[in-house]
Design a protein around this motif. Structure first.
Motif, mmCIF file in Angstrom:
data_model
loop_
_atom_site.group_PDB
_atom_site.id
_atom_site.type_symbol
_atom_site.label_atom_id
_atom_site.label_comp_id
_atom_site.label_asym_id
_atom_site.label_seq_id
_atom_site.Cartn_x
_atom_site.Cartn_y
_atom_site.Cartn_z
ATOM 1 N N UNK A 36 126.244 119.207 15.938
ATOM 2 C CA UNK A 36 127.484 119.232 16.855
ATOM 3 C C UNK A 36 128.649 118.467 16.230
ATOM 4 N N UNK A 37 127.993 116.951 15.693
ATOM 5 C CA UNK A 37 128.953 116.312 15.408
ATOM 6 C C UNK A 37 129.563 116.565 13.902
ATOM 7 N N UNK A 38 128.600 117.332 13.065
ATOM 8 C CA UNK A 38 129.231 117.492 11.866
ATOM 9 C C UNK A 38 130.390 118.639 12.064
ATOM 10 N N UNK A 39 130.310 119.766 12.945
ATOM 11 C CA UNK A 39 131.043 120.558 13.199
ATOM 12 C C UNK A 39 132.454 119.835 13.926
ATOM 13 N N UNK A 97 120.629 122.957 27.923
ATOM 14 C CA UNK A 97 121.900 122.381 27.896
ATOM 15 C C UNK A 97 122.316 122.346 26.600
ATOM 16 N N UNK A 98 121.330 121.538 25.710
ATOM 17 C CA UNK A 98 121.629 120.951 24.510
ATOM 18 C C UNK A 98 121.801 121.999 23.519
ATOM 19 N N UNK A 99 121.134 123.081 23.636
ATOM 20 C CA UNK A 99 121.161 124.359 22.908
ATOM 21 C C UNK A 99 122.301 125.167 22.995
ATOM 22 N N UNK A 100 122.752 125.465 24.216
ATOM 23 C CA UNK A 100 123.967 126.008 24.570
ATOM 24 C C UNK A 100 125.331 125.319 24.108
ATOM 25 N N UNK A 101 125.031 124.008 24.131
ATOM 26 C CA UNK A 101 126.357 123.346 23.505
ATOM 27 C C UNK A 101 126.600 123.612 22.217
ATOM 28 N N UNK A 102 125.288 123.469 21.284
ATOM 29 C CA UNK A 102 125.328 123.474 19.989
ATOM 30 C C UNK A 102 125.861 124.879 19.690
ATOM 31 N N UNK A 103 125.634 125.830 20.092
ATOM 32 C CA UNK A 103 125.593 127.309 19.877
ATOM 33 C C UNK A 103 127.229 127.302 20.042
ATOM 34 N N UNK A 104 127.663 126.804 21.249
ATOM 35 C CA UNK A 104 129.288 126.982 21.483
ATOM 36 C C UNK A 104 130.054 126.141 20.530
ATOM 37 N N UNK A 105 129.538 125.149 20.153
ATOM 38 C CA UNK A 105 130.266 124.302 18.868
ATOM 39 C C UNK A 105 130.278 125.324 17.701
ATOM 40 N N UNK A 138 135.186 120.663 24.339
ATOM 41 C CA UNK A 138 134.326 121.264 25.508
ATOM 42 C C UNK A 138 132.815 121.217 25.379
ATOM 43 N N UNK A 139 132.459 121.613 24.317
ATOM 44 C CA UNK A 139 131.015 121.377 23.803
ATOM 45 C C UNK A 139 130.488 120.297 23.504
ATOM 46 N N UNK A 140 131.407 119.488 22.623
ATOM 47 C CA UNK A 140 131.019 118.137 22.450
ATOM 48 C C UNK A 140 130.984 117.281 23.602
ATOM 49 N N UNK A 141 131.816 117.440 24.782
ATOM 50 C CA UNK A 141 131.522 116.666 26.036
ATOM 51 C C UNK A 141 130.148 116.924 26.539
ATOM 52 N N UNK A 142 129.681 118.197 26.531
ATOM 53 C CA UNK A 142 128.584 118.410 27.121
ATOM 54 C C UNK A 142 127.134 117.924 25.980
ATOM 55 N N UNK A 143 127.534 117.947 25.025
ATOM 56 C CA UNK A 143 126.319 117.374 23.956
ATOM 57 C C UNK A 143 126.113 116.069 24.139
ATOM 58 N N UNK A 168 123.201 107.839 17.567
ATOM 59 C CA UNK A 168 124.409 107.525 16.674
ATOM 60 C C UNK A 168 123.929 107.711 15.226
ATOM 61 N N UNK A 169 122.682 107.759 14.946
ATOM 62 C CA UNK A 169 122.258 107.975 13.591
ATOM 63 C C UNK A 169 122.586 109.253 13.267
ATOM 64 N N UNK A 170 122.116 110.349 14.061
ATOM 65 C CA UNK A 170 122.815 111.903 13.830
ATOM 66 C C UNK A 170 124.109 111.993 14.145
ATOM 67 N N UNK A 171 124.775 111.072 14.940
ATOM 68 C CA UNK A 171 126.196 111.355 15.193
ATOM 69 C C UNK A 171 127.077 110.859 13.843
ATOM 70 N N UNK A 172 126.763 109.651 13.462
ATOM 71 C CA UNK A 172 127.163 109.229 12.155
ATOM 72 C C UNK A 172 126.728 110.003 11.125
ATOM 73 N N UNK A 173 125.471 110.688 11.164
ATOM 74 C CA UNK A 173 124.886 111.513 10.247
ATOM 75 C C UNK A 173 125.990 112.901 9.863
ATOM 76 N N UNK A 174 126.543 113.309 11.086
ATOM 77 C CA UNK A 174 127.258 114.361 11.215
ATOM 78 C C UNK A 174 128.582 114.161 10.430
ATOM 79 N N UNK A 175 128.830 112.800 10.591
ATOM 80 C CA UNK A 175 130.272 112.526 9.990
ATOM 81 C C UNK A 175 129.869 112.287 8.357
ATOM 82 N N UNK A 176 128.981 111.901 8.246
ATOM 83 C CA UNK A 176 128.404 111.609 6.764
ATOM 84 C C UNK A 176 128.173 112.840 5.963
#
Length: 440
Positions: A36-39, A97-105, A138-143, A168-176
């Motif tokens: 999600x956060x990579x996208x 909710x998590x799966x739906x938000x990732x697919x939307x992203x 919209x998707x990130x707000x839900x995730x 945040x490990x994975x949030x930062x991992x997405x940035x990484x």
């Protein structure tokens, strides 16, 4: 216990999950968060390359301001996404909710990857870019709210700060991962190729990863109990403000400083290093890659620290240090003449911010009752993040264009001071939090 009874216990919530199953659930939920956060961040890190394709008749700074404005619009959709997916998660479960938000992203990333340029479609090109960012916002707000709630609940009582820090490990991992993709593309493509089509590759990778996450959904054990989901007030705004308006206000204020500091030292920092410090795009990107690796590794350590000293102590330490140190760090960084001191200054800002990010989702989840937890976390975060995190780059560029760049440093410091005041109203989570009260 019979096999049937064991199966029922495992399905009923985190209390009935084995340690191995709990770990798989945390990894699966974290993987979705990473994608999600990579996208979301691949946009920020490729903006230097694709801005001319959508705003060709502007100066480079104006082009960046235009693409950053669209980036900010994505943040403005977060409160709406936080409300919709929070309500959905509180009524139908965190996993769905998590799966739906990732697919939307993933859908938003795919749209941006396939966009025509201004030369091909005229004004329709930036408008479509705006739509893609709106879908992602919209998707990130839900995730965020759903992932924070899920990881806080699935973690269990022991070392909850450590396990919840993986958000945040994975949030930062997405940035990484986004930064790493850009570094690889820069190694194999020249600037002309990056501007022409190379930036699209990053979005295609993100779209593929988002759709692949559906394969891991069976590892995500549901953590919302049926009684909470079935209640009349589940996921209701009226119920949220009836039972938790004070926590909501505190979370918005704390998110303001935490998010603003986070985006100042991550997404905006890449551009600051190029436009103010004078580093090349490639050097700035490589430097931020190293910074993000260390920042990511700090999260579990700071989360574990919170298990010992409490979430309130972490947040108070962040607010005090961010208020006092932001201006000196940015001022010294603007005058840095070598890469090594610049690296250490950025790292100092990230170390301070990690006191907040490591417990960001957890301290919020501990403030809200289960039947409005995902809604409370997601909406409060979305509001604070949209108003301050999402506008960070544009505020910084506005100060720079006006010839008063240092005004941005003072702005960040002032908002962090507001967060300090809010932190004074937090209770010690080791003795009083709603996750323990609900038996999670």
């Amino acid at each position: 216990m019979t096999v049937e009874a064991t199966a029922t216990a495992v399905q009923s919530g985190p209390a009935g999950i084995s340690d191995a199953a709990r770990l798989r659930a945390i990894l699966a939920g974290s993987a979705g968060n990473l994608i999600e956060w990579y996208d979301f961040y691949i946009y920020a890190f490729t903006a230097l390359y694709f801005s001319p394709a959508f705003f060709p008749k502007s100066e480079p700074l104006v082009q960046l301001m235009a693409t950053s404005a669209i980036f900010a619009v994505g943040f403005l959709l977060r409160p709406i996404g936080g409300w919709y997916f929070g309500r959905y998660a509180d009524r139908h479960g965190r996993q769905q909710a998590m799966v739906l938000s990732v697919v939307m992203m993933g859908g938003g990333a795919l749209l941006i990857a396939l966009l025509p340029t201004f030369a091909q479609a005229g004004i329709a090109a930036p408008l479509l870019l705006l739509i893609g960012r709106m879908v992602q916002g919209f998707s990130t707000g839900g995730q965020y709210g759903t992932a924070a709630t899920y990881l806080s609940e699935i973690a269990g009582r022991r070392r909850r700060g450590f396990w919840s820090s993986f958000q945040y490990v994975t949030l930062v991992g997405g940035q990484l991962c986004a930064t790493l993709v850009i570094v690889i593309l820069q190694l194999v493509l020249d600037d002309a190729q990056m501007a022409a089509w190379g930036w699209r590759v990053g979005f295609l990778i993100g779209a593929a990863g988002a759709f692949a996450i559906v394969l891991f959904r069976h590892h995500m054990h549901e953590t919302a109990n049926e009684e909470d989901r079935a209640g009349d007030g589940a996921g209701s705004l009226g119920e949220l403000f009836r039972v938790a308006w004070r926590p909501f206000a505190v979370v918005v204020a704390l998110t303001a400083g935490g998010s603003l500091s986070f985006y100042a030292f991550t997404t905006y920092m890449q551009k600051f290093l190029v436009l103010t410090v004078g580093l090349s795009k490639e050097t700035a990107t490589t430097m931020m890659l190293g910074e993000l690796v260390l920042f990511m590794l700090l999260q579990p350590a700071m989360g574990l620290l919170s298990d010992r000293i409490g979430r309130r102590a972490n947040i108070m330490a962040f607010a005090v240090l961010a208020t006092l140190c932001t201006v000196p760090v940015f001022t010294a960084l603007a005058g840095a003449k070598a890469i090594a001191p610049a690296f250490m200054l950025v790292l100092a800002g990230l170390v301070i911010n990690s006191l907040y990010t490591s417990v960001s989702g957890l301290f919020k989840a501990e403030l809200f009752p289960g039947h409005v937890r995902a809604l409370g976390v997601g909406l409060a975060y979305g509001v604070g993040n949209a108003l301050f995190g999402g506008t960070a780059e544009n505020v910084a560029f506005a100060f720079k264009q006006a010839g008063h760049e240092s005004g941005f440093y003072w702005y960040v410091s002032a908002i962090c001071a507001v967060s300090f005041i809010a932190a004074c109203f937090l209770k010690d989570s080791r003795r009083n939090n709603l996750l323990d009260r609900n038996g999670v």
